[in-house]
Design a protein around this motif. Structure first.
Motif, short mmCIF file in Angstrom:
data_model
loop_
_atom_site.label_atom_id
_atom_site.label_comp_id
_atom_site.label_asym_id
_atom_site.label_seq_id
_atom_site.Cartn_x
_atom_site.Cartn_y
_atom_site.Cartn_z
N HIS A 56 0.41 -1.07 0.07
CA HIS A 56 0.32 -0.46 0.01
C HIS A 56 0.52 1.26 -0.14
N ALA A 57 0.25 2.01 -0.20
CA ALA A 57 1.22 3.88 -0.33
C ALA A 57 0.10 4.62 0.33
N TRP A 58 0.63 5.80 1.05
CA TRP A 58 0.20 6.48 2.16
C TRP A 58 0.30 8.10 1.83
N THR A 59 0.33 8.73 2.80
CA THR A 59 0.46 10.31 2.43
C THR A 59 0.90 10.46 3.83
N GLU A 60 2.11 11.19 4.30
CA GLU A 60 2.93 11.00 5.25
C GLU A 60 2.96 13.24 5.30
N VAL A 61 2.52 13.40 6.56
CA VAL A 61 2.54 15.12 6.34
C VAL A 61 3.34 15.38 7.90
N TYR A 62 4.49 16.58 7.38
CA TYR A 62 4.88 17.17 8.71
C TYR A 62 4.52 18.10 8.93
N PHE A 63 4.63 18.25 10.83
CA PHE A 63 4.04 19.07 12.04
C PHE A 63 5.36 19.52 12.70
N ASN A 64 5.88 20.49 12.99
CA ASN A 64 6.87 21.58 13.30
C ASN A 64 6.13 21.04 15.18
N GLN A 65 7.45 20.10 15.16
CA GLN A 65 7.44 19.75 16.86
C GLN A 65 6.92 18.14 17.00
N VAL A 66 6.39 17.99 16.02
CA VAL A 66 5.49 16.52 16.29
C VAL A 66 6.18 15.76 15.22
N GLY A 67 6.65 15.72 13.60
CA GLY A 67 7.46 15.34 13.05
C GLY A 67 5.92 14.63 12.36
N TRP A 68 6.73 13.15 12.01
CA TRP A 68 5.54 12.91 10.56
C TRP A 68 4.77 12.12 10.91
N PHE A 102 -1.08 10.47 7.23
CA PHE A 102 -2.60 10.16 6.56
C PHE A 102 -3.18 9.46 5.23
N ASP A 103 -4.03 8.31 5.60
CA ASP A 103 -4.93 7.58 4.75
C ASP A 103 -6.26 8.10 3.52
N PRO A 104 -5.98 8.77 2.50
CA PRO A 104 -6.71 9.63 1.37
C PRO A 104 -7.19 8.69 0.73
N THR A 105 -7.30 7.17 0.59
CA THR A 105 -7.70 5.89 -0.07
C THR A 105 -8.60 5.59 0.90
N PRO A 106 -9.90 5.41 -0.42
CA PRO A 106 -11.09 5.05 0.61
C PRO A 106 -10.90 3.82 1.38
N ALA A 107 -11.74 4.05 2.22
CA ALA A 107 -11.51 2.40 3.18
C ALA A 107 -11.21 0.91 2.70
#
Length: 820
Positions: A526-538, A541-546
Motif C-alpha cells: 500500500h501507499a499513503w501520505t505523511e505530513v510533517y508538523f512542527n515539533q511533532v514529526g511525520w 494520512f491515508d486518503p485512499t477509500p477504506a
C-alpha cells in the motif's frame, strides 16, 4: 603478423578478460560492449604506431588519443566534430560524467543499472588499464608487471561487493593474464630460432616442451588454489566462493519488491504492478505486541521531479545507533516486533514500524536514515531476513496537531520538501480548500476530506499510475484511482499549500492468525501520505477509500471520511486488522469488493485490468514459424512459374503471300524463334533436374542430357511408357539447345514435364512427396550452395585485402625512397 603485433592484441584481449569481474556489479553487459570498443581502438592505434616505428612515448600518446576519441563517440556531449573529434565542451561533459559517477556510487548498490556516469568511469578505467598493459607487455617487455593493473580492475568489485564476488570471472581474468605470459614466453623463445630438446631432437612447433607443459600445469594449479583457498582457511569463507553454495540471493536483480537485488528501487513502478494478478504471494510475517498496529512501512518518495514523486537516496547511521523520537505533546508507547521476510520479497529496504529505537539480528551492512525513517543497505537485501526491533508508537490528537506552529521558511524539512511547480488547476483547488483555515492541521484535513465519496471520488484499479502534475490533474478531474493516485495527489496538494509532505510505502495490516502475528501478502502492499508538523514529526494520512484497502487502519486525526456519522472512530486506531471483510474493508460507495488495493506487485505491468496478451504472442510466433517454413515452397513455386514455357511452340511472323490464303485472304508465314526455343528447353531441363532432386532421384551433372534421359528411362520410369517418352523428349530438347545450330521446336515441353513429375510422385513414398511440396530439397540445396559460394567469395576477398595490407609497409616505402 609480427610477434609484437600479436602480443599487443593478446594484451588487449587479456585486459578484457581481466575486466570480467566487473560483471558482478552491473545488471547488464553494456559496459563490456563499450569497453571492448575502447580497448579495440587502443590496440589498433598501438599496432599502427608500432608498424610506423613510432617511439614508445609516441605510442602512449597515440593510444591516449584513440581512447579519447572512443570516449567521445561512446559518450557524446553534442559538440564533437564529425561525431568523434572532441572539443573543449566535450571535456567539460566528461567532467560532469565523473562528478555524476561519484553521486551514483553513493546512490546505488550492486548490482547497478546502466547509467552514463558509471559506464563512462568503467570504460575510462578499462581503457586506461589497456594502455598501461600494452606499454608494460609490449613496449617495456615486462608482461608480469601487467598483472598489477589487471588486479586493480578486480579490486573494484571486491571493494563494493565483498561477500559475493563470483569465482568464474576471477578464473577468466587469471586465464587472460596467463595467456599474456605464455604469448610473451613463446615470442622470446622464437627469437633463438628452432626449439630443441637436450638430446638434440628438434621440437615441432605445436609440440609442448616438458618445461612449458610443467609451467602450464603449475599455472592451472595456482589458479585452482587461489580459488579454493578461501573455502579452506577459517575466517575467509563468505567471500569469493560464497555464491557457489546455497547463496543468499544478494546482489541480484533491480531492487524492486519481489524482483531481487540491492540498489535504487522505483517504488511507484512496483506499485503499478499486477494489482489484479490471481496469485497471492506471502511476503512478510510480523509479530508485535501492539494491539492495533499502524502500517508496516519500508520506503518513501520525497523527491519531486518533472515526472512526479521519486525515491530519494537514503543516508544514515548504523542500525546499532538509532535516534530517540523527538515528538512533543503526543502520547508515545514502546512496543516490540519480529519480522520474517520470505524469499518472495527481495529489495535493499527492510519493513519496520515507524520510529524504531533498537534492532536485533541485523549486521553492519544495514543502516537507518532518520530523515526518511527507513532501514536500508547497499550490500544486502531483505530476502529471507529475520530480525526484531523495538519501536515507538505515537498517538496524535487533532488538538495537539492544531497547536503545531507553521514551519519557518528556512527550516531544513521545508527546503528538502519544496512546493511543487505551479499547476493552475491544482493552485485553484488548494486555494479553495484551505480558505479560512488557520492551522496546518486544518488545511491538511480540508485536503484530506476532499477525497471523499461525497465529492465523487471512487476506488478503481483500471487507471494509469502516474504521479506528475498533469496526471494528478487528470485524477482530480476523473476522481477514480487506486492508492498511488490518492497518496500522490494528496501529497502534491499538501505541498502546494506550503506544508511538507511525502508518499510512504509499506503494508496495510493483513490477516491476524493469532497472538499478534500478521501474514502480509502482495495484496496488502500500500501507499499513503505523511505530513510533517512542527515539533511533532511525520504524521500519516491515508486518503485512499477504506473499502479499497485490505487491512486498512484509520485514526482520530485521519478518520474514515466515508463512514456514517454515528460510526465515527474514537481516538486511536479505529479498526483492528481482523475486522475487515473479505475485501479488506466494508463495501463503500461505488466500490465493489473485488476492487481491493492489491498493493505493490511483484513485477512491473500496469494496474489496468486487461486480457492476457500471451495468446497473441503465441499466435504471432506460430504464424511467423509457418511463414518461415513456407519460404522454400514459395520459392519453388516461383521458380516453376518462371520456367514454365508456352503451351505452344514459340514462333514469329516474318512475311505473307497474298494469293496463298484461302478465300483470297493473306497467308502468314511463321518461323520458330530459335532463341526463345533454346531458353524454353534450358528452363524445362532445369525444372526436370530440380524435380529429380525433390523426389530423391540421383542427378549426375557429368552426364549429357541424352545419357540422363536414358538412365531415367531404364531406372526410374521403366514401367511408365508415357513418362519414358516425355523424359526422352526433354533430353532431346536440351541436347539440341546445347549443341545443335537449330534447337528443337514445335514440341510441347510443359506437358512432358508434368508427365514426368506425376510419374516420379506416383512411385515415391508419402514422406518424399510431402517434403517435395513443403520443404523442396532442390531449394534448400540451392540455398546451401549459394551460402557456401558467398562465404568463399568473402573469404577470398578478405585474403586479398589482407595480402594488400601486408604488402603496404612504411619501411618498404622509406627504403625505396632512400635507394633512389
Amino acid at each position: 603478423m609480427t610477434a609484437h603485433r600479436n602480443l599487443g592484441f593478446v594484451a588487449a584481449a587479456a585486459t578484457l578478460l581481466a575486466a570480467a569481474p566487473l560483471s558482478a556489479i552491473f545488471e547488464r553487459w553494456t559496459w563490456l560492449i563499450q569497453s571492448a570498443i575502447a580497448v579495440a581502438v587502443v590496440a589498433a592505434v598501438a599496432a599502427l604506431a608500432r608498424l610506423a616505428r613510432v617511439p614508445l612515448w609516441g605510442q602512449v600518446l597515440g593510444m591516449l588519443a584513440g581512447l579519447t576519441l572512443a570516449l567521445a563517440w561512446l559518450f557524446p556531449g553534442g559538440t564533437e566534430l564529425l561525431g568523434v573529434v572532441p572539443t573543449p565542451s566535450t571535456f567539460t561533459h566528461f567532467g560532469e560524467l565523473l562528478g555524476g559517477s561519484l553521486e551514483d556510487m553513493r546512490s546505488y548498490g550492486v548490482k547497478v543499472p546502466d547509467t552514463d556516469p558509471l559506464l563512462f568511469v568503467t570504460v575510462l578505467g578499462v581503457g586506461g588499464v589497456a594502455v598501461v598493459v600494452d606499454v608494460l607487455s609490449v613496449g617495456l617487455r615486462r608482461p608480469a608487471l601487467a598483472g598489477l593493473p589487471m588486479l586493480a580492475i578486480y579490486s573494484v568489485p571486491v571493494a563494493v561487493y565483498v561477500d559475493s564476488v563470483p569465482a568464474v570471472p576471477f578464473v577468466v581474468g587469471a586465464a587472460g593474464f596467463l595467456w599474456l605470459l605464455v604469448t610473451d614466453n613463446v615470442d622470446r623463445v622464437r627469437r633463438f630460432g628452432r626449439r630443441f630438446t637436450g638430446d638434440g631432437r628438434d621440437v615441432d612447433v605445436w609440440e609442448a616442451s616438458p618445461l612449458a607443459a610443467a609451467g602450464r600445469r603449475l599455472a592451472a594449479v595456482g589458479v585452482a588454489v587461489a580459488v579454493a583457498l578461501p573455502l579452506a582457511v577459517p575466517g575467509m569463507t563468505g567471500g569469493l566462493l560464497d555464491t557457489l553454495g546455497a547463496g543468499s540471493g544478494s546482489g541480484n536483480g533491480n531492487g524492486r519488491p519481489g524482483q531481487g537485488g540491492t540498489g535504487r528501487i522505483d517504488l511507484f513502478a512496483a506499485l503499478s504492478g499486477q494489482l489484479n494478478q490471481s496469485e497471492v504471494a506471502d511476503l512478510v510475517k510480523v509479530t508485535t505486541n501492539e494491539p492495533s498496529p499502524f502500517y508496516l512501512r519500508f520506503g518513501v518518495a520525497d523527491k519531486l521531479t518533472p515526472n512526479g514523486f521519486r525515491e530519494g537516496t537514503p543516508t544514515g547511521r548504523s542500525v546499532d545507533d538509532l535516534p530517540a523520537p523527538s515528538a512533543r505533546g503526543v502520547e508515545q508507547r514502546t512496543y516490540q516486533a519480529t519480522v520474517e521476510v520470505t524469499k518472495n520479497l527481495t529489495m535493499p529496504l527492510l519493513p519496520v514500524y515507524t520510529e524504531p529505537v533498537r534492532t536485533e539480528g541485523l549486521g553492519d551492512n544495514w543502516a537507518y536514515d532518520p530523515s526518511m525513517q527507513v532501514l536500508f543497505s547497499n550490500r544486502e537485501n531483505s530476502r529471507d531476513k529475520r530480525y526484531s526491533f523495538d519501536y515507538v508508537r505515537s498517538s496524535y490528537t487533532p488538538a495537539a496537531l492544531r497547536r503545531s506552529e507553521p514551519l519557518p521558511a528556512d527550516h531544513a524539512v521545508r527546503r528538502l520538501h519544496p512546493t511543487p511547480p505551479p499547476v493552475p488547476e491544482v493552485e485553484e483547488l488548494v486555494s479553495t480548500l484551505v480558505r479560512g483555515k488557520d492551522t496546518d492541521y486544518d488545511k491538511v484535513r480540508a485536503i484530506y476530506d476532499h477525497f471523499s465519496a461525497d465529492n465523487g471520488f471512487t476506488y478503481s484499479l483500471s487507471t494509469k499510475g502516474g504521479t506528475s502534475g498533469q496526471e494528478i490533474v487528470d485524477f482530480l478531474d476523473n476522481k477514480v484511482g487506486f492508492c498511488q493516485q490518492y497518496a500522490a495527489a494528496m501529497t502534491w496538494l499538501v505541498r502546494a499549500a506550503g506544508i511538507p509532505a511525502r508518499v510512504a510505502f509499506g503494508f496495510a495490516n493483513g490477516s491476524n492468525s493469532a497472538n499478534g502475528t500478521y501474514t502480509l501478502t502482495n495484496r496488502n502492499l500500500h501507499a499513503w501520505t505523511e505530513v510533517y508538523f512542527n515539533q511533532v514529526g511525520w504524521v500519516p494520512f491515508d486518503p485512499t477509500p477504506a473499502y479499497g484497502v485490505q487491512g486498512y487502519t484509520r485514526s482520530a486525526w485521519a478518520p474514515d471520511i466515508d463512514a456514517p456519522e454515528d460510526d465515527s472512530p474514537a481516538p486511536g486506531p479505529s479498526s483492528a486488522p481482523g475486522d475487515a471483510g473479505p475485501s479488506g474493508g466494508p463495501a463503500g460507495p461505488d466500490g465493489p469488493e473485488e476492487d481491493v488495493d492489491s498493493g505493490l506487485a511483484l513485477d512491473g505491468a500496469t494496474p489496468t485490468e486487461q486480457r492476457p496478451v500471451w495468446p497473441w504472442y503465441a499466435a504471432g510466433a506460430v504464424l511467423a514459424l509457418l511463414a518461415l517454413l513456407a519460404l522454400p515452397a514459395l520459392r519453388r513455386a516461383a521458380l516453376r512459374r518462371r520456367r514454365r514455357g508456352a503451351a505452344t511452340p514459340a514462333a514469329t511472323a516474318v512475311g505473307a503471300e497474298p494469293g496463298d490464303a484461302p478465300a483470297g485472304g493473306r497467308r502468314m508465314v511463321v518461323l520458330a524463334d530459335a532463341e526463345r526455343a533454346r531458353a524454353d528447353a534450358h528452363a524445362a531441363w532445369d525444372e526436370l533436374l530440380d524435380t529429380l532432386v525433390d523426389y530423391r532421384v540421383r542427378v549426375d551433372r557429368t552426364e549429357t542430357p541424352r545419357a540422363t534421359a536414358d538412365r531415367l528411362s531404364r531406372e526410374s520410369l521403366a514401367t511408365d511408357g508415357e513418362a519414358t517418352t516425355a523424359v526422352r523428349l526433354l533430353g532431346r530438347a536440351e541436347e539440341r539447345a546445347r549443341y545443335a545450330r537449330d534447337p528443337l521446336t514445335g514440341e510441347q515441353l510443359l506437358p512432358a514435364l508434368r508427365t514426368v513429375r506425376a510419374a516420379l510422385a506416383a512411385q515415391s513414398d508419402r514422406r518424399t512427396r510431402l517434403l517435395a511440396a513443403v520443404l523442396p530439397p532442390s531449394v534448400l540445396l540451392r540455398w546451401r550452395t549459394g551460402t557456401a559460394e558467398a562465404s568463399s567469395r568473402l573469404v577470398a576477398a578478405g585474403g586479398r585485402a589482407r595480402h594488400r595490407l601486408l604488402r603496404w609497409n612504411p619501411r618498404r616505402l622509406l627504403a625505396g625512397r632512400l635507394a633512389r
